[in-house]
Enzyme design. Structure first.
Site, PDB file in Angstrom:
ATOM      1  N   ARG A 101     -46.979  76.900  55.638  1.00 21.05           N
ATOM      2  CA  ARG A 101     -48.328  76.816  55.924  1.00 21.05           C
ATOM      3  C   ARG A 101     -49.262  76.143  55.105  1.00 21.05           C
ATOM      4  O   ARG A 101     -48.984  75.950  54.045  1.00 21.05           O
ATOM      5  CB  ARG A 101     -48.704  78.511  55.821  1.00 21.05           C
ATOM      6  CG  ARG A 101     -50.110  78.807  56.412  1.00 21.05           C
ATOM      7  CD  ARG A 101     -50.652  80.225  56.230  1.00 21.05           C
ATOM      8  NE  ARG A 101     -51.304  80.092  55.015  1.00 21.05           N
ATOM      9  CZ  ARG A 101     -51.782  81.394  54.614  1.00 21.05           C
ATOM     10  NH1 ARG A 101     -51.816  82.484  55.434  1.00 21.05           N
ATOM     11  NH2 ARG A 101     -52.316  81.491  53.304  1.00 21.05           N
ATOM     12  N   CYS A 103     -53.815  76.047  54.382  1.00 22.13           N
ATOM     13  CA  CYS A 103     -55.026  76.551  54.635  1.00 22.13           C
ATOM     14  C   CYS A 103     -55.940  75.799  54.105  1.00 22.13           C
ATOM     15  O   CYS A 103     -55.908  75.532  52.689  1.00 22.13           O
ATOM     16  CB  CYS A 103     -55.074  77.915  54.108  1.00 22.13           C
ATOM     17  SG  CYS A 103     -56.351  78.988  54.452  1.00 22.13           S
TER      18      CYS A 103
END
Length: 124
Positions: A101, A103
């Site tokens: 991930r 962000c």
């Protein structure tokens, strides 16, 4: 290449599809907190993030994928101060399987959303 469309997620608000399948991989467009009928979810980052995951679940299902087959997620948030709240909701959908991930904080999102998430997933 196959374009994905489901009525269980909001229609694209521009010249793009909800997602594309290429070589057994599904690439979603970014999902913002719109309901399937195109209404913006008002409220805090928690409510908006849950709606984003509802939309992601719908496009993943239509593609023949699921949260368990997501290999990469990209999260865009309007305010990094919301990072912990987004993580709390995110962890409810990725509790055992934890995809890669990124962000990032952005200055503005479509329709002034607080969060947008896109995923890449393996099609079953």
């Amino acid at each position: 290449m196959k374009a994905i469309h489901t009525n269980d997620a909001p229609a694209a608000i521009g010249p793009y599809s909800q997602g594309i399948i290429v070589n057994n991989m599904f690439y979603s467009s970014g999902q913002i907190p719109l309901t399937a009928n195109g209404q913006m979810v008002t409220g805090d980052i928690t409510a908006q993030t849950h709606q984003v995951f509802k939309n992601l679940e719908a496009v993943l299902k239509e593609a023949g994928a699921s949260f368990d087959t997501v290999v990469k997620a990209t999260v865009f948030i309007k305010n990094m101060d919301d990072f912990a709240s987004v993580n709390e909701v995110y962890g409810q959908y990725f509790s055992t399987h934890k995809p890669a991930r990124s962000c990032v904080e952005v200055s503005r999102l479509p329709k002034d959303a607080l969060v947008e998430i896109e995923v890449v997933a393996l099609v079953k």
